[in-house]
Design an enzyme around this catalytic site. Sequence first.
Site, PDB file in Angstrom:
ATOM      1  N   ASP A 141       0.831  -1.207   0.000  1.00  0.00           N
ATOM      2  CA  ASP A 141       0.000   0.000   0.000  1.00  0.00           C
ATOM      3  C   ASP A 141       0.865   1.256   0.000  1.00  0.00           C
ATOM      4  OD1 ASP A 141      -2.589   1.376   2.184  1.00  0.00           O
ATOM      5  OD2 ASP A 141      -2.336   1.454   0.008  1.00  0.00           O
ATOM      6  N   LYS A 144       2.985   3.289  -5.689  1.00  0.00           N
ATOM      7  CA  LYS A 144       2.459   2.256  -6.602  1.00  0.00           C
ATOM      8  C   LYS A 144       3.528   1.778  -7.579  1.00  0.00           C
ATOM      9  CE  LYS A 144      -0.743   3.363  -4.020  1.00  0.00           C
ATOM     10  NZ  LYS A 144      -0.737   2.657  -2.717  1.00  0.00           N
ATOM     11  N   ASP A 169      -3.160  -2.979  -2.604  1.00  0.00           N
ATOM     12  CA  ASP A 169      -4.204  -1.961  -2.654  1.00  0.00           C
ATOM     13  C   ASP A 169      -4.029  -1.105  -3.918  1.00  0.00           C
ATOM     14  OD1 ASP A 169      -5.218   0.920  -0.663  1.00  0.00           O
ATOM     15  OD2 ASP A 169      -6.411  -0.490  -1.855  1.00  0.00           O
ATOM     16  N   ASN A 170      -5.120  -0.447  -4.352  1.00  0.00           N
ATOM     17  CA  ASN A 170      -5.061   0.593  -5.391  1.00  0.00           C
ATOM     18  C   ASN A 170      -4.618   0.130  -6.766  1.00  0.00           C
ATOM     19  OD1 ASN A 170      -3.575   2.117  -2.682  1.00  0.00           O
ATOM     20  ND2 ASN A 170      -5.605   2.765  -3.379  1.00  0.00           N
ATOM     21  N   GLU A 199     -11.364   4.228  -1.339  1.00  0.00           N
ATOM     22  CA  GLU A 199     -11.832   4.518   0.024  1.00  0.00           C
ATOM     23  C   GLU A 199     -12.702   5.777   0.093  1.00  0.00           C
ATOM     24  OE1 GLU A 199      -8.684   3.759  -0.758  1.00  0.00           O
ATOM     25  OE2 GLU A 199      -7.285   5.300  -0.175  1.00  0.00           O
TER      26      GLU A 199
HETATM   27  N1  LIG Z   1       8.216   2.257   3.175  1.00  0.00           N
HETATM   28  C1  LIG Z   1       7.991   2.986   2.057  1.00  0.00           C
HETATM   29  N2  LIG Z   1       8.838   2.899   1.021  1.00  0.00           N
HETATM   30  C2  LIG Z   1       8.601   3.648  -0.061  1.00  0.00           C
HETATM   31  N3  LIG Z   1       7.587   4.537  -0.180  1.00  0.00           N
HETATM   32  C3  LIG Z   1       6.763   4.657   0.854  1.00  0.00           C
HETATM   33  C4  LIG Z   1       6.906   3.889   1.982  1.00  0.00           C
HETATM   34  N4  LIG Z   1       5.931   4.234   2.856  1.00  0.00           N
HETATM   35  C5  LIG Z   1       5.193   5.178   2.250  1.00  0.00           C
HETATM   36  N5  LIG Z   1       5.706   5.480   1.084  1.00  0.00           N
HETATM   37  C6  LIG Z   1       5.286   6.569   0.265  1.00  0.00           C
HETATM   38  C7  LIG Z   1       3.900   6.464  -0.290  1.00  0.00           C
HETATM   39  O1  LIG Z   1       2.930   6.273   0.742  1.00  0.00           O
HETATM   40  C8  LIG Z   1       1.589   6.462   0.370  1.00  0.00           C
HETATM   41  C9  LIG Z   1       1.215   5.520  -0.781  1.00  0.00           C
HETATM   42  N6  LIG Z   1      -0.248   5.454  -0.975  1.00  0.00           N
HETATM   43  C10 LIG Z   1      -0.824   6.240  -1.892  1.00  0.00           C
HETATM   44  O2  LIG Z   1      -0.177   7.032  -2.533  1.00  0.00           O
HETATM   45  C11 LIG Z   1      -2.316   6.164  -2.069  1.00  0.00           C
HETATM   46  C12 LIG Z   1      -2.958   7.167  -2.799  1.00  0.00           C
HETATM   47  C13 LIG Z   1      -4.351   7.140  -2.975  1.00  0.00           C
HETATM   48  C14 LIG Z   1      -5.024   8.204  -3.762  1.00  0.00           C
HETATM   49  C15 LIG Z   1      -4.582   9.533  -3.692  1.00  0.00           C
HETATM   50  C16 LIG Z   1      -5.215  10.514  -4.416  1.00  0.00           C
HETATM   51  C17 LIG Z   1      -6.305  10.199  -5.221  1.00  0.00           C
HETATM   52  F1  LIG Z   1      -6.937  11.174  -5.909  1.00  0.00           F
HETATM   53  C18 LIG Z   1      -6.761   8.892  -5.312  1.00  0.00           C
HETATM   54  C19 LIG Z   1      -6.114   7.893  -4.587  1.00  0.00           C
HETATM   55  C20 LIG Z   1      -5.112   6.119  -2.397  1.00  0.00           C
HETATM   56  C21 LIG Z   1      -4.479   5.123  -1.666  1.00  0.00           C
HETATM   57  O3  LIG Z   1      -5.195   4.114  -1.088  1.00  0.00           O
HETATM   58  C22 LIG Z   1      -3.087   5.131  -1.505  1.00  0.00           C
HETATM   59  O4  LIG Z   1      -2.512   4.109  -0.798  1.00  0.00           O
HETATM   60 MG   LIG Z   2      -3.932   2.523  -0.521  1.00  0.00          MG
END
Ligand SMILES: Nc1ncnc2c1ncn2CCOCCNC(=O)c1cc(-c2ccc(F)cc2)cc(O)c1O
Ligand SMILES: [Mg+2]
Length: 214
Positions: A141, A144, A169-170, A199
């Site tokens: 999650d 992506k 997810d996603n 969500e």
């Molecule tokens: N340990 C690691 N190593 C590397 N990278 C890492 C990390 N830990 C975190 N990160 C960074 C990224 O963390 C957040 C990733 N999740 C999302 O971006 C996300 C975005 C939406 C979304 C946004 C806007 C819309 F319009 C529509 C949907 C919905 C979701 O359910 C999402 O999960």
């Molecule tokens: Mg997500």
Amino acid sequence: TGSSRPQRMLKAVQKNATKGDPKSVISAIDYYCRHKEWAMNVGDDKGLILDSVLTEVNPSTALELGTYCGYSSVRIARLLSPDSKLITIEFNPAFAAIARQIIAYAGLQDKVILVEGASGDLIPKMKERFGIKSFDFVFLDHWKDRYVPDTKLLEDCGLLKKGTVLLADNVICPGAPEYLKYVRNNPRYESRYYPSNLEYTKVEDGLEKSVFLE
Ligand SMILES: Nc1ncnc2c1ncn2CCOCCNC(=O)c1cc(-c2ccc(F)cc2)cc(O)c1O
Ligand SMILES: [Mg+2]
């Protein structure tokens, strides 16, 4: 400077949930994010699919990539058996700080190991740091475009075993097209798509469940 969205989410948990009651923490976050302020938790609709896959797998060791505020950490940890553990990796220190407090408020701090850092750096250290032989369950999650490289890294580090379940997810929104291609055209995985919605919205999204075959 004002508060952040994660800080406001924590306040909503402290105000509306019961300490030590994971279910009330989940409901408080879902209520807040549906009616007050959207946030990128896996949410209640996809959360039910996560719950059912977890109940089926009943993992001893689970890995989550992308903790954010700890909503899915609470959803996962509340369903783990007594001696099972969830390791969750979060890149953003501010998110990690809030997640620790939300996980502790739910009373699940003894089942969850939250590690700060980038998944690409930490996955190769899982064996030596946490004595992990392999994971039974992985929830993807985080970024992506990290789903494919990190899945390959988990394979190369020998952290997947026959039957390990990956749940991503996603895969529709924001989307992980390369990941879908990778797991669906790969003889080492048995994949299935669970349709749902992004969500707290009516936008289409879903989870991809992939079982590692060898
Ligand atoms: N340990 C690691 N190593 C590397 N990278 C890492 C990390 N830990 C975190 N990160 C960074 C990224 O963390 C957040 C990733 N999740 C999302 O971006 C996300 C975005 C939406 C979304 C946004 C806007 C819309 F319009 C529509 C949907 C919905 C979701 O359910 C999402 O999960
Ligand atoms: Mg997500």
